[in-house]
Motif scaffolding. Sequence first.
Motif, PDB file in Angstrom:
ATOM      1  N   TYR A   8       4.427  -2.956 -12.064  1.00 43.33           N
ATOM      2  CA  TYR A   8       3.537  -4.023 -12.493  1.00 43.33           C
ATOM      3  C   TYR A   8       3.362  -5.024 -11.356  1.00 43.33           C
ATOM      4  O   TYR A   8       4.337  -5.499 -10.764  1.00 43.33           O
ATOM      5  CB  TYR A   8       4.119  -4.719 -13.730  1.00 43.33           C
ATOM      6  CG  TYR A   8       4.091  -3.830 -14.939  1.00 43.33           C
ATOM      7  CD1 TYR A   8       5.111  -2.909 -15.181  1.00 43.33           C
ATOM      8  CD2 TYR A   8       3.021  -3.875 -15.828  1.00 43.33           C
ATOM      9  CE1 TYR A   8       5.060  -2.070 -16.278  1.00 43.33           C
ATOM     10  CE2 TYR A   8       2.971  -3.035 -16.940  1.00 43.33           C
ATOM     11  CZ  TYR A   8       3.993  -2.138 -17.145  1.00 43.33           C
ATOM     12  OH  TYR A   8       3.936  -1.297 -18.229  1.00 43.33           O
ATOM     13  N   PHE A   9       2.107  -5.308 -11.056  1.00 38.67           N
ATOM     14  CA  PHE A   9       1.782  -6.258  -9.998  1.00 38.67           C
ATOM     15  C   PHE A   9       1.055  -7.460 -10.573  1.00 38.67           C
ATOM     16  O   PHE A   9       0.153  -7.328 -11.403  1.00 38.67           O
ATOM     17  CB  PHE A   9       0.883  -5.614  -8.934  1.00 38.67           C
ATOM     18  CG  PHE A   9       1.588  -4.631  -8.053  1.00 38.67           C
ATOM     19  CD1 PHE A   9       1.452  -3.272  -8.263  1.00 38.67           C
ATOM     20  CD2 PHE A   9       2.390  -5.074  -7.013  1.00 38.67           C
ATOM     21  CE1 PHE A   9       2.111  -2.359  -7.458  1.00 38.67           C
ATOM     22  CE2 PHE A   9       3.050  -4.172  -6.195  1.00 38.67           C
ATOM     23  CZ  PHE A   9       2.906  -2.812  -6.429  1.00 38.67           C
ATOM     24  N   ASP A  48       5.154  -8.475  -4.943  1.00 41.83           N
ATOM     25  CA  ASP A  48       5.695  -7.178  -4.524  1.00 41.83           C
ATOM     26  C   ASP A  48       6.030  -6.256  -5.691  1.00 41.83           C
ATOM     27  O   ASP A  48       6.584  -5.184  -5.487  1.00 41.83           O
ATOM     28  CB  ASP A  48       6.934  -7.376  -3.653  1.00 41.83           C
ATOM     29  CG  ASP A  48       6.560  -7.816  -2.243  1.00 41.83           C
ATOM     30  OD1 ASP A  48       7.402  -8.426  -1.569  1.00 41.83           O
ATOM     31  OD2 ASP A  48       5.418  -7.545  -1.828  1.00 41.83           O
ATOM     32  N   GLY A  49       5.707  -6.664  -6.888  1.00 44.28           N
ATOM     33  CA  GLY A  49       5.813  -5.754  -8.015  1.00 44.28           C
ATOM     34  C   GLY A  49       7.120  -5.806  -8.780  1.00 44.28           C
ATOM     35  O   GLY A  49       8.157  -6.226  -8.256  1.00 44.28           O
ATOM     36  N   THR A  50       7.043  -5.364 -10.024  1.00 39.46           N
ATOM     37  CA  THR A  50       8.216  -5.162 -10.879  1.00 39.46           C
ATOM     38  C   THR A  50       8.215  -3.704 -11.303  1.00 39.46           C
ATOM     39  O   THR A  50       7.233  -3.229 -11.880  1.00 39.46           O
ATOM     40  CB  THR A  50       8.160  -6.048 -12.131  1.00 39.46           C
ATOM     41  OG1 THR A  50       8.245  -7.420 -11.752  1.00 39.46           O
ATOM     42  CG2 THR A  50       9.307  -5.707 -13.074  1.00 39.46           C
ATOM     43  N   ARG A  51       9.302  -2.996 -10.983  1.00 42.94           N
ATOM     44  CA  ARG A  51       9.410  -1.585 -11.348  1.00 42.94           C
ATOM     45  C   ARG A  51      10.106  -1.490 -12.685  1.00 42.94           C
ATOM     46  O   ARG A  51      11.277  -1.823 -12.811  1.00 42.94           O
ATOM     47  CB  ARG A  51      10.165  -0.831 -10.265  1.00 42.94           C
ATOM     48  CG  ARG A  51       9.293  -0.554  -9.065  1.00 42.94           C
ATOM     49  CD  ARG A  51      10.014  -0.627  -7.760  1.00 42.94           C
ATOM     50  NE  ARG A  51       9.071  -0.569  -6.651  1.00 42.94           N
ATOM     51  CZ  ARG A  51       8.399  -1.620  -6.181  1.00 42.94           C
ATOM     52  NH1 ARG A  51       8.594  -2.814  -6.685  1.00 42.94           N
ATOM     53  NH2 ARG A  51       7.548  -1.481  -5.187  1.00 42.94           N
ATOM     54  N   LEU A  52       9.373  -1.023 -13.686  1.00 40.51           N
ATOM     55  CA  LEU A  52       9.854  -1.004 -15.053  1.00 40.51           C
ATOM     56  C   LEU A  52       9.952   0.431 -15.554  1.00 40.51           C
ATOM     57  O   LEU A  52       8.983   1.181 -15.463  1.00 40.51           O
ATOM     58  CB  LEU A  52       8.902  -1.808 -15.942  1.00 40.51           C
ATOM     59  CG  LEU A  52       9.266  -1.962 -17.407  1.00 40.51           C
ATOM     60  CD1 LEU A  52      10.592  -2.699 -17.543  1.00 40.51           C
ATOM     61  CD2 LEU A  52       8.171  -2.713 -18.146  1.00 40.51           C
ATOM     62  N   SER A  53      11.124   0.786 -16.052  1.00 42.91           N
ATOM     63  CA  SER A  53      11.332   2.116 -16.635  1.00 42.91           C
ATOM     64  C   SER A  53      11.695   1.960 -18.102  1.00 42.91           C
ATOM     65  O   SER A  53      12.584   1.168 -18.437  1.00 42.91           O
ATOM     66  CB  SER A  53      12.456   2.867 -15.906  1.00 42.91           C
ATOM     67  OG  SER A  53      12.087   3.161 -14.584  1.00 42.91           O
ATOM     68  N   TYR A 105      -1.591  -6.345 -13.248  1.00 42.83           N
ATOM     69  CA  TYR A 105      -2.005  -4.961 -13.091  1.00 42.83           C
ATOM     70  C   TYR A 105      -0.805  -4.052 -13.338  1.00 42.83           C
ATOM     71  O   TYR A 105       0.335  -4.445 -13.186  1.00 42.83           O
ATOM     72  CB  TYR A 105      -2.478  -4.678 -11.659  1.00 42.83           C
ATOM     73  CG  TYR A 105      -3.740  -5.355 -11.214  1.00 42.83           C
ATOM     74  CD1 TYR A 105      -3.706  -6.600 -10.592  1.00 42.83           C
ATOM     75  CD2 TYR A 105      -4.973  -4.731 -11.373  1.00 42.83           C
ATOM     76  CE1 TYR A 105      -4.865  -7.212 -10.153  1.00 42.83           C
ATOM     77  CE2 TYR A 105      -6.144  -5.330 -10.923  1.00 42.83           C
ATOM     78  CZ  TYR A 105      -6.078  -6.565 -10.312  1.00 42.83           C
ATOM     79  OH  TYR A 105      -7.234  -7.157  -9.860  1.00 42.83           O
ATOM     80  N   ARG A 106      -1.105  -2.797 -13.648  1.00 41.48           N
ATOM     81  CA  ARG A 106      -0.091  -1.761 -13.597  1.00 41.48           C
ATOM     82  C   ARG A 106      -0.559  -0.664 -12.650  1.00 41.48           C
ATOM     83  O   ARG A 106      -1.766  -0.424 -12.514  1.00 41.48           O
ATOM     84  CB  ARG A 106       0.218  -1.184 -14.973  1.00 41.48           C
ATOM     85  CG  ARG A 106      -0.929  -0.519 -15.694  1.00 41.48           C
ATOM     86  CD  ARG A 106      -0.486   0.114 -16.999  1.00 41.48           C
ATOM     87  NE  ARG A 106       0.341   1.306 -16.799  1.00 41.48           N
ATOM     88  CZ  ARG A 106       0.969   1.952 -17.774  1.00 41.48           C
ATOM     89  NH1 ARG A 106       0.880   1.527 -19.034  1.00 41.48           N
ATOM     90  NH2 ARG A 106       1.684   3.031 -17.512  1.00 41.48           N
ATOM     91  N   GLN A 107       0.412  -0.060 -11.971  1.00 42.78           N
ATOM     92  CA  GLN A 107       0.098   1.022 -11.047  1.00 42.78           C
ATOM     93  C   GLN A 107       1.008   2.198 -11.329  1.00 42.78           C
ATOM     94  O   GLN A 107       2.227   2.110 -11.173  1.00 42.78           O
ATOM     95  CB  GLN A 107       0.250   0.581  -9.591  1.00 42.78           C
ATOM     96  CG  GLN A 107      -0.179   1.649  -8.587  1.00 42.78           C
ATOM     97  CD  GLN A 107      -0.152   1.155  -7.153  1.00 42.78           C
ATOM     98  OE1 GLN A 107       0.701   0.358  -6.774  1.00 42.78           O
ATOM     99  NE2 GLN A 107      -1.103   1.610  -6.343  1.00 42.78           N
ATOM    100  N   ASP A 108       0.433   3.310 -11.731  1.00 44.12           N
ATOM    101  CA  ASP A 108       1.175   4.534 -11.988  1.00 44.12           C
ATOM    102  C   ASP A 108       1.199   5.380 -10.725  1.00 44.12           C
ATOM    103  O   ASP A 108       0.320   5.237  -9.859  1.00 44.12           O
ATOM    104  CB  ASP A 108       0.549   5.277 -13.160  1.00 44.12           C
ATOM    105  CG  ASP A 108       0.599   4.453 -14.434  1.00 44.12           C
ATOM    106  OD1 ASP A 108      -0.387   4.425 -15.188  1.00 44.12           O
ATOM    107  OD2 ASP A 108       1.632   3.787 -14.673  1.00 44.12           O
ATOM    108  N   PRO A 109       2.171   6.260 -10.592  1.00 40.72           N
ATOM    109  CA  PRO A 109       2.340   7.024  -9.347  1.00 40.72           C
ATOM    110  C   PRO A 109       1.068   7.709  -8.869  1.00 40.72           C
ATOM    111  O   PRO A 109       0.403   8.405  -9.643  1.00 40.72           O
ATOM    112  CB  PRO A 109       3.415   8.054  -9.734  1.00 40.72           C
ATOM    113  CG  PRO A 109       4.200   7.376 -10.802  1.00 40.72           C
ATOM    114  CD  PRO A 109       3.204   6.580 -11.590  1.00 40.72           C
ATOM    115  N   GLY A 110       0.721   7.495  -7.600  1.00 41.39           N
ATOM    116  CA  GLY A 110      -0.427   8.151  -6.997  1.00 41.39           C
ATOM    117  C   GLY A 110      -1.772   7.643  -7.470  1.00 41.39           C
ATOM    118  O   GLY A 110      -2.801   8.271  -7.180  1.00 41.39           O
TER     119      GLY A 110
END
Lengths: 111, 115
Positions: free
Chosen positions: B89-90, B108-113, B35-40
């Motif tokens: 990304y989860f 717990d996710g991967t924070r990708l920029s 999954y991907r999760q965008d802010p809010g």
Amino acid sequence: LAKTTQPISMDSYEGQEVNITCSHNNIATNDYITWYQQFPSQGPRFIIQGYKTKVTNEVASLFIPADRKSSTLSLPRVSLSDTAVYYCLVGERDSNYQLIWGAGTKLIIKP
Amino acid sequence: NAGVTQTPKFRVLKTGQSMTLLCAQDMNHEYMYWYRQDPGMGLRLIHYSVGEGTTAKGEVPDGYNVSRLKKQNFLLGLESAAPSQTSVYFCASSPPTPGGNQPQHFGDGTRLSIL
């Protein structure tokens, strides 16, 4: 695929019972209702799932009326650690990959 | 019991670079998800797998590829990263869903920029 509508945010106080209602008007016959909890910087965590009437486990209860067009997650005697985002999902129990995640309800518990 | 482990936890990429996110689960689950999760916002399904050697597209598969060579691992690849892929990304896993109450277990996710 059924979509859900939840309040964007809610506030409550420690020791209170909190009820979060989710609307799912186009729920299908085979759809189940599932709730997840998410803390900041963590993945979602399963809370409870139900099909009709009432389901209770060690952390929450789920109330589903006869028409199943809504459901209510009930958290008894909340604490500060219950501050989180709560997601209501509707989908076939046999099909996790058809679940649609809304924006969830941000629950803030105050001292 | 580690559950679902995602690596790396953080990453910064430049536009056009490629990378692979790794998900490993030790619960012997058949099903795995990215999954991907965008802010809010809630989660959006990218790809999923119902067993070793099989994958399928989710809601937002464009720009991503996946592989499930081993039951315990599910890889998510970005061939040419774009700023629009900046997200958290989860990965999740679950037992087979038919016939039972089978919740998903998340990492717990991967924070990708992507710059």
